[in-house]
Design a protein around this motif. Structure first.
Motif, PDB file in Angstrom:
ATOM      1  N   ALA A  59       0.838  -1.204   0.000  1.00  0.00           N
ATOM      2  CA  ALA A  59       0.000   0.000   0.000  1.00  0.00           C
ATOM      3  C   ALA A  59       0.867   1.246   0.000  1.00  0.00           C
ATOM      4  O   ALA A  59       0.536   2.254  -0.646  1.00  0.00           O
ATOM      5  CB  ALA A  59      -0.943  -0.012   1.201  1.00  0.00           C
ATOM      6  N   ILE A  60       1.987   1.201   0.716  1.00  0.00           N
ATOM      7  CA  ILE A  60       2.908   2.338   0.725  1.00  0.00           C
ATOM      8  C   ILE A  60       3.452   2.572  -0.676  1.00  0.00           C
ATOM      9  O   ILE A  60       3.482   3.700  -1.182  1.00  0.00           O
ATOM     10  CB  ILE A  60       4.047   2.080   1.727  1.00  0.00           C
ATOM     11  CG1 ILE A  60       3.500   2.037   3.156  1.00  0.00           C
ATOM     12  CG2 ILE A  60       5.133   3.158   1.605  1.00  0.00           C
ATOM     13  CD1 ILE A  60       4.455   1.456   4.169  1.00  0.00           C
ATOM     14  N   MET A  61       3.867   1.503  -1.348  1.00  0.00           N
ATOM     15  CA  MET A  61       4.458   1.605  -2.683  1.00  0.00           C
ATOM     16  C   MET A  61       3.454   2.090  -3.728  1.00  0.00           C
ATOM     17  O   MET A  61       3.785   2.871  -4.611  1.00  0.00           O
ATOM     18  CB  MET A  61       5.027   0.246  -3.086  1.00  0.00           C
ATOM     19  CG  MET A  61       6.225  -0.187  -2.263  1.00  0.00           C
ATOM     20  SD  MET A  61       6.506  -1.987  -2.273  1.00  0.00           S
ATOM     21  CE  MET A  61       6.670  -2.307  -4.032  1.00  0.00           C
ATOM     22  N   ASP A  84      11.454   3.443  10.257  1.00  0.00           N
ATOM     23  CA  ASP A  84      12.647   3.271   9.425  1.00  0.00           C
ATOM     24  C   ASP A  84      12.347   2.411   8.203  1.00  0.00           C
ATOM     25  O   ASP A  84      12.830   2.690   7.097  1.00  0.00           O
ATOM     26  CB  ASP A  84      13.777   2.633  10.237  1.00  0.00           C
ATOM     27  CG  ASP A  84      14.410   3.593  11.229  1.00  0.00           C
ATOM     28  OD1 ASP A  84      14.180   4.826  11.097  1.00  0.00           O
ATOM     29  OD2 ASP A  84      15.111   3.127  12.138  1.00  0.00           O
ATOM     30  N   GLN A  85      11.549   1.377   8.380  1.00  0.00           N
ATOM     31  CA  GLN A  85      11.184   0.522   7.246  1.00  0.00           C
ATOM     32  C   GLN A  85      10.323   1.284   6.241  1.00  0.00           C
ATOM     33  O   GLN A  85      10.494   1.137   5.029  1.00  0.00           O
ATOM     34  CB  GLN A  85      10.458  -0.719   7.751  1.00  0.00           C
ATOM     35  CG  GLN A  85      11.373  -1.694   8.476  1.00  0.00           C
ATOM     36  CD  GLN A  85      10.613  -2.810   9.183  1.00  0.00           C
ATOM     37  OE1 GLN A  85       9.501  -2.599   9.705  1.00  0.00           O
ATOM     38  NE2 GLN A  85      11.195  -3.995   9.198  1.00  0.00           N
ATOM     39  N   VAL A 117       9.898   4.215   0.969  1.00  0.00           N
ATOM     40  CA  VAL A 117       9.648   5.480   0.273  1.00  0.00           C
ATOM     41  C   VAL A 117      10.859   5.862  -0.583  1.00  0.00           C
ATOM     42  O   VAL A 117      10.720   6.292  -1.733  1.00  0.00           O
ATOM     43  CB  VAL A 117       9.311   6.590   1.293  1.00  0.00           C
ATOM     44  CG1 VAL A 117       9.333   7.962   0.636  1.00  0.00           C
ATOM     45  CG2 VAL A 117       7.942   6.318   1.919  1.00  0.00           C
ATOM     46  N   THR A 118      12.054   5.668  -0.027  1.00  0.00           N
ATOM     47  CA  THR A 118      13.281   6.018  -0.746  1.00  0.00           C
ATOM     48  C   THR A 118      13.544   5.056  -1.902  1.00  0.00           C
ATOM     49  O   THR A 118      13.805   5.475  -3.030  1.00  0.00           O
ATOM     50  CB  THR A 118      14.479   6.016   0.218  1.00  0.00           C
ATOM     51  OG1 THR A 118      14.247   6.976   1.240  1.00  0.00           O
ATOM     52  CG2 THR A 118      15.761   6.362  -0.520  1.00  0.00           C
ATOM     53  N   LYS A 119      13.485   3.757  -1.629  1.00  0.00           N
ATOM     54  CA  LYS A 119      13.815   2.745  -2.639  1.00  0.00           C
ATOM     55  C   LYS A 119      12.887   2.787  -3.835  1.00  0.00           C
ATOM     56  O   LYS A 119      13.315   2.644  -4.984  1.00  0.00           O
ATOM     57  CB  LYS A 119      13.794   1.344  -2.017  1.00  0.00           C
ATOM     58  CG  LYS A 119      14.135   0.228  -3.008  1.00  0.00           C
ATOM     59  CD  LYS A 119      14.182  -1.119  -2.323  1.00  0.00           C
ATOM     60  CE  LYS A 119      14.447  -2.244  -3.311  1.00  0.00           C
ATOM     61  NZ  LYS A 119      15.717  -2.089  -4.034  1.00  0.00           N
ATOM     62  N   PHE A 120      11.589   3.004  -3.578  1.00  0.00           N
ATOM     63  CA  PHE A 120      10.598   2.942  -4.661  1.00  0.00           C
ATOM     64  C   PHE A 120      10.123   4.337  -5.092  1.00  0.00           C
ATOM     65  O   PHE A 120       9.145   4.436  -5.841  1.00  0.00           O
ATOM     66  CB  PHE A 120       9.421   2.061  -4.244  1.00  0.00           C
ATOM     67  CG  PHE A 120       9.815   0.619  -4.072  1.00  0.00           C
ATOM     68  CD1 PHE A 120       9.958  -0.209  -5.176  1.00  0.00           C
ATOM     69  CD2 PHE A 120      10.090   0.099  -2.810  1.00  0.00           C
ATOM     70  CE1 PHE A 120      10.329  -1.541  -5.024  1.00  0.00           C
ATOM     71  CE2 PHE A 120      10.471  -1.217  -2.643  1.00  0.00           C
ATOM     72  CZ  PHE A 120      10.592  -2.045  -3.754  1.00  0.00           C
TER      73      PHE A 120
END
Length: 216
Positions: free
Chosen positions: A122-124, A201-202, A207-210
């Motif tokens: 859902a975040i991605m 942190d996860q 958020v950063t990676k994707f």
């Protein structure tokens, strides 16, 4: 088959898939998509996602004038608000999905970040989902509320009503709104349990990676 004809078929196929799986029932829900010439195809008012006719979708030109098809959904202000504020929006979907509506009724829900961080998906696919207050169905103020977000959210949840999601195309928008419903279902299932949520942190790492739009 022309590109627009394929788009018409895709809209109806994906809408029926969601209807058949119980993601929206009766004549609820609406869906729209950008056409190759900058116009819009929109599901007509009072129609069922299970029985949309490609030839009867409401057709708008690039200037917002209806040039064909049946009368559009009364939720047009929601759709146009997303298109006008998000340049990446190629489609918008609105459902009356059961678990997301149920989660919107819970007193502990974070209005600025509607979905708890239970899985990465859902975040991605959605970023932060904004919970908007209750509006009467068809109230143009719903569109005003979306415009007030200034394009910073790809998804909102209308309290006591249902989710609305914009995506780069029809498939992306449908996949994202299904992820919203699945996460709300998980939240309901885990309510009252000591569920291990993703840590801050996860979430930041995702958020950063994707390259997720994460309105702060």
């Amino acid at each position: 088959m022309s590109e627009e004809a394929r788009l018409r078929e895709e809209i109806c196929l994906l809408a029926k898939s969601m209807f058949d799986r119980g993601l929206t029932g009766g004549s609820t829900g609406n869906i729209s998509a950008r056409t190759p010439d900058g116009g819009l195809l929109v599901s007509p008012t009072g129609t069922s996602f299970g029985r949309l006719d490609p030839s009867r979708l409401s057709r708008f030109d690039a200037d917002g004038r209806q040039i064909g098809g049946d009368k559009p959904t009364k939720e047009m202000p929601l759709h146009t608000a997303f298109y006008d504020t998000r340049s990446t929006a190629g489609a918008v979907v609105h459902l009356h999905s059961c678990h997301s509506v149920a989660w919107s009724l819970m007193p502990e829900v974070d209005e600025d970040n509607f979905l708890p961080p239970l899985t990465p998906y859902a975040i991605m696919k959605l970023g932060k989902v904004k919970l908007l207050p209750f509006f009467m169905p068809g109230d143009p103020a719903m569109g005003d509320a979306v415009r007030g977000l200034a394009g910073k959210r790809s998804a909102v949840m209308l309290a006591n009503h249902g989710p609305v999601v914009a995506g780069k195309d029809v498939e992306a928008a449908c996949n994202a709104i299904e992820e919203l419903e699945d996460t709300a279902r998980l939240a309901i299932l885990m309510r009252g349990h000591q569920a291990r949520r993703l840590s801050d942190d996860q979430v930041r790492a995702l958020v950063t990676k994707f390259d997720v739009e994460w309105d702060t």
